[in-house]
Design a protein around this motif. Sequence first.
Motif, short mmCIF file in Angstrom:
data_model
loop_
_atom_site.label_atom_id
_atom_site.label_comp_id
_atom_site.label_asym_id
_atom_site.label_seq_id
_atom_site.Cartn_x
_atom_site.Cartn_y
_atom_site.Cartn_z
N UNK A 38 0.82 -1.32 0.05
CA UNK A 38 0.00 0.00 0.01
C UNK A 38 0.79 1.31 -0.22
N UNK A 39 1.93 1.19 0.55
CA UNK A 39 2.90 2.32 0.64
C UNK A 39 3.27 2.78 -0.86
N UNK A 40 3.96 1.50 -1.50
CA UNK A 40 4.06 1.95 -2.84
C UNK A 40 3.04 2.26 -3.70
N UNK A 41 2.17 1.84 -3.45
CA UNK A 41 0.81 2.26 -4.22
C UNK A 41 0.32 3.50 -4.03
N UNK A 42 0.51 4.02 -2.99
CA UNK A 42 0.15 5.29 -2.45
C UNK A 42 1.17 6.41 -3.14
N UNK A 43 2.48 6.03 -3.14
CA UNK A 43 3.72 6.75 -3.52
C UNK A 43 3.27 7.19 -5.04
N UNK A 44 2.88 5.90 -5.85
CA UNK A 44 2.58 6.01 -7.32
C UNK A 44 1.56 6.78 -7.55
N UNK A 45 0.59 6.58 -6.92
CA UNK A 45 -1.05 7.45 -7.13
C UNK A 45 -0.73 8.84 -6.87
N UNK A 46 -0.22 8.93 -5.70
CA UNK A 46 -0.21 10.40 -4.93
C UNK A 46 0.94 11.25 -5.70
N UNK A 47 2.06 10.47 -6.02
CA UNK A 47 3.10 11.16 -6.43
C UNK A 47 3.57 11.23 -8.10
N UNK A 48 2.95 10.44 -8.39
CA UNK A 48 3.41 10.17 -9.84
C UNK A 48 2.17 10.17 -11.06
N UNK A 49 0.99 10.00 -10.49
CA UNK A 49 -0.08 9.83 -11.38
C UNK A 49 -0.54 11.21 -11.74
N UNK B 153 2.05 1.12 -13.76
CA UNK B 153 3.07 0.38 -13.64
C UNK B 153 4.33 1.16 -13.30
N UNK B 154 5.00 0.62 -12.35
CA UNK B 154 6.55 1.46 -11.97
C UNK B 154 7.42 1.51 -12.98
N UNK B 155 8.12 2.94 -12.92
CA UNK B 155 8.88 3.29 -14.08
C UNK B 155 10.04 2.30 -14.55
N UNK B 156 10.57 1.69 -13.45
CA UNK B 156 11.66 0.58 -13.77
C UNK B 156 11.19 -0.82 -14.42
N UNK B 157 9.51 -0.89 -14.42
CA UNK B 157 8.93 -2.11 -14.68
C UNK B 157 8.28 -1.89 -16.23
N UNK B 158 8.24 -0.59 -16.79
CA UNK B 158 7.61 -0.22 -18.02
C UNK B 158 8.19 -0.93 -18.93
N UNK B 159 7.38 -1.39 -20.06
CA UNK B 159 7.88 -1.94 -21.19
C UNK B 159 7.95 -3.48 -21.58
N UNK B 160 7.44 -3.83 -20.30
CA UNK B 160 7.60 -5.33 -20.11
C UNK B 160 6.27 -6.06 -20.28
N UNK B 161 5.23 -5.49 -20.65
CA UNK B 161 3.92 -5.86 -20.68
C UNK B 161 2.89 -6.03 -19.55
N UNK B 162 3.19 -5.25 -18.47
CA UNK B 162 2.50 -5.29 -17.55
C UNK B 162 1.14 -4.59 -17.59
#
Length: 149
Positions: free
Chosen positions: A23-34, A85-94
């Motif tokens: 949930x911490x990672x999810x919150x960081x993505x959605x609140x900080x990067x979306x 999809x987290x930045x380092x995981x993009x481009x892998x079909x996730x």
Amino acid sequence: MSGIVEVCAGDFALSDDPARLDAERAYGWISGESYWAAGIPRELFVRALAGSLVVGAYAGSGEMAGMARVVTDRATFAWICDVFVGGSWRGRGLGKALMAYLADHPDLQGLRRTHLATRDAHGLYAQFGFVPLTGVDRWMEIRGAPYGG
């Protein structure tokens, strides 16, 4: 409502197990990067997770690499949101793997409507049957104040 659904997608595991979600990672993505929920307060995001079907995509190390959230009654309607999809995981079909998981999820079968909104991923979602909204003359909304307003 089905039990926990886990599948393998290449080198990743996808699961709707709430205990597995970072949930911490999810919150960081959605609140900080979306672009759609930047700055969402933590307590509001936690409530949103609790009231939704949430799937995480996990690398072999167990690290969460992506997520999607679905607001649904599990009978007639679903709104797919917070696909990330987290930045380092993009481009892998996730992104495709997350959408395929949702398309097959037993709690999301036979729905009358499934909606989503996107600014930049129309091509991805079109692969799963999404088309521009029909009957827009029937839809109405109440727009709330931005976070903190």
